[in-house]
Design a protein around this motif. Sequence first.
Motif, short mmCIF file in Angstrom:
data_model
loop_
_atom_site.label_atom_id
_atom_site.label_comp_id
_atom_site.label_asym_id
_atom_site.label_seq_id
_atom_site.Cartn_x
_atom_site.Cartn_y
_atom_site.Cartn_z
N UNK A 192 34.49 -6.22 -9.25
CA UNK A 192 35.38 -6.05 -8.11
C UNK A 192 35.38 -7.28 -7.21
N UNK A 193 34.25 -8.00 -7.24
CA UNK A 193 34.15 -9.21 -6.42
C UNK A 193 34.75 -10.42 -7.13
N UNK A 194 35.26 -10.23 -8.35
CA UNK A 194 35.89 -11.33 -9.07
C UNK A 194 34.90 -12.18 -9.84
N UNK A 195 33.89 -11.55 -10.46
CA UNK A 195 32.85 -12.29 -11.18
C UNK A 195 33.36 -12.75 -12.53
N UNK A 196 32.49 -13.48 -13.21
CA UNK A 196 32.83 -14.00 -14.52
C UNK A 196 32.39 -13.10 -15.66
N UNK A 197 32.00 -11.83 -15.38
CA UNK A 197 31.62 -10.93 -16.46
C UNK A 197 32.83 -10.67 -17.33
N UNK A 198 32.63 -10.75 -18.64
CA UNK A 198 33.75 -10.71 -19.57
C UNK A 198 34.31 -9.30 -19.75
N UNK A 199 35.60 -9.17 -19.60
CA UNK A 199 36.30 -7.93 -19.89
C UNK A 199 35.71 -6.74 -19.17
N UNK A 200 35.68 -5.61 -19.85
CA UNK A 200 35.11 -4.40 -19.25
C UNK A 200 33.80 -4.00 -19.93
N UNK A 201 33.16 -4.95 -20.62
CA UNK A 201 31.90 -4.67 -21.30
C UNK A 201 30.81 -4.36 -20.28
N UNK A 202 30.01 -3.35 -20.58
CA UNK A 202 28.92 -2.96 -19.70
C UNK A 202 27.60 -3.51 -20.25
N UNK A 203 26.60 -3.68 -19.39
CA UNK A 203 25.31 -4.19 -19.85
C UNK A 203 24.74 -3.36 -20.99
N UNK A 204 23.99 -4.03 -21.86
CA UNK A 204 23.44 -3.41 -23.07
C UNK A 204 21.98 -3.03 -22.84
N UNK A 205 21.66 -1.78 -23.14
CA UNK A 205 20.27 -1.32 -23.08
C UNK A 205 19.85 -0.82 -24.45
N UNK A 206 18.66 -1.22 -24.87
CA UNK A 206 18.09 -0.76 -26.13
C UNK A 206 16.76 -0.08 -25.86
N UNK A 207 16.54 1.07 -26.49
CA UNK A 207 15.29 1.81 -26.38
C UNK A 207 14.68 1.90 -27.76
N UNK A 208 13.52 1.27 -27.94
CA UNK A 208 12.88 1.19 -29.25
C UNK A 208 11.59 2.01 -29.29
N UNK A 209 11.32 2.58 -30.46
CA UNK A 209 10.03 3.26 -30.66
C UNK A 209 9.79 3.40 -32.16
N UNK A 244 8.63 -7.35 -33.37
CA UNK A 244 7.74 -8.14 -34.22
C UNK A 244 7.25 -9.38 -33.49
N UNK A 245 8.09 -9.95 -32.62
CA UNK A 245 7.72 -11.14 -31.87
C UNK A 245 8.63 -11.25 -30.64
N UNK A 246 8.07 -11.75 -29.55
CA UNK A 246 8.83 -11.99 -28.32
C UNK A 246 8.80 -13.48 -27.99
N UNK A 247 9.95 -14.01 -27.60
CA UNK A 247 10.04 -15.41 -27.20
C UNK A 247 10.79 -15.50 -25.89
N UNK A 248 10.90 -16.72 -25.38
CA UNK A 248 11.62 -16.93 -24.14
C UNK A 248 13.12 -16.70 -24.31
N UNK A 249 13.61 -16.73 -25.56
CA UNK A 249 15.03 -16.55 -25.81
C UNK A 249 15.39 -15.10 -26.17
N UNK A 250 14.40 -14.29 -26.55
CA UNK A 250 14.69 -12.93 -26.92
C UNK A 250 13.58 -12.29 -27.72
N UNK A 251 13.92 -11.23 -28.44
CA UNK A 251 12.90 -10.51 -29.21
C UNK A 251 13.37 -10.39 -30.67
N UNK A 252 12.41 -10.53 -31.58
CA UNK A 252 12.64 -10.32 -33.00
C UNK A 252 12.16 -8.93 -33.36
N UNK A 253 13.06 -8.10 -33.88
CA UNK A 253 12.70 -6.74 -34.26
C UNK A 253 12.08 -6.73 -35.65
N UNK A 254 11.36 -5.66 -35.96
CA UNK A 254 10.68 -5.61 -37.26
C UNK A 254 11.65 -5.38 -38.42
N UNK A 255 12.94 -5.13 -38.11
CA UNK A 255 13.92 -5.03 -39.19
C UNK A 255 14.63 -6.36 -39.43
#
Length: 458
Positions: A192-209, A244-255
């Motif tokens: 609403x403030x005119x940000x640069x967020x692309x389109x109408x995509x909403x933030x992504x949440x992942x829940x792993x176990x 499986x591993x976490x880095x400064x750029x993201x996480x590697x999943x075991x799949x």
Amino acid sequence: MSRSRIVIVGAGFAGYRAARTLSRRFRGAAEIVLINPNDYFLYLPLLPEVSAGVLEPRRVSVSLAGTLRGVRLVLGEVDGVDLAARKLSYVDPEGASGELRYDRLVLTVGSVNKLLPIPGVAEHAHGFRGMPEALYLRDHITRQIAMAAGGEDPAESDARCTFVVVGAGYTGTEVAAHGKLFTDSLARQHRRAGSGLRGDRLPRWMLLDIAPRVLPELDERLSRTAHRVLTKRGVEVRTGTSVKEATNEGVLLDDGEFVPTHSLIWCVGVRPDPLVEETGLPSDKGRLCVDEYLQVPGHPEVYACGDAAAVPDLTHPGKYTPMTGQHAVRQGKTVAQNVAASYGYGERRPYKHNDLGFTVDLGGLQAAANPFGVPLSGPLANAVMRAYHLAALPGNRVRVASDWLLDAVLPRQAVQLGLVRAWSVPLESSSPETAHAPAWSGHGYGPDGNAAEKPSQG
């Protein structure tokens, strides 16, 4: 009876209830000392609402001095127990050392984040066991959405809008449920403030176990309700999956999938406070061994309960009671009665308790609950859940109810104060209830406490 000293270590669910019960039982006939790093009791079940901006931090922080009449509060973190001399040593918030003698000792030191030997997790993940971690997460989430909105690199924006929660138990499920609502609200405000967020995509949440379902420790009906609400809200629930591993750029999943993200939230469970093993007393998987009266065998003057104690479960012979707040509260009351009985006030009794049911806060008007075994979901479960929390809170009830009402009619406040930095809430910590000071050498921090180099997850 000459005035005796009863020392309680830790002001969590068990310690707080023990102190409150003892103060009412003795009414000044004994000196009751409660030692804790902070001057408040933290109501942990509502902490996810703090991280999502629903409740203000002081709402779930109940003053010890203001609610425990007749209990002497000592601010400090216990770092040693001398069983032979009946005294303990501690360090206060300003670094000074002190000692306390005791005639009866009640250890209710609770638990800390559970660690797993996964490369990069200790450096790039943050837990969720104390107020500093909740405040850091709230600021971090708000900052990531704001930086994504102001950035020009689509890939970097997507990474900042991706949040990975590991552990689909109570805490992880509630953090993901509340977090998704929070970030969706933040994203809409920035658009609403005119940000640069692309389109109408909403933030992504992942829940792993790695478990086959969310809330694996609860009834399958609660699990199905939580799974349905999360997936409908847009949370990606991935069971049988972990990091499986976490880095400064993201996480590697075991799949084999790599997920670009700056947000790794570690909710895989808890382990007993390391102080338990440092006492040298017999323990089981880090929990101090006690009998059904919550006494340490061979040391009748020492008691323990809560997450740090392996309490025999008389309702399930051969097992120990689970590490839950419900058991901790009732054990705190029982241990107080048994300590009083050791002075001739009443009779001691074994600890025995059947679960009365559970509630899981799924954010908004959604919840899952099974009071007395009756499965509930949706607004009705939410009403039961909130009524239970208001009844269980030892203070601040009106303020909590007011915040809930305001959240229902007003938009979420979207500001980050930057008061808790990444380096002050390390995942590997024996005291998640306190924010840590910066490392002055070898870690890139200057004398002003700011990072000379960008810290991970900052």
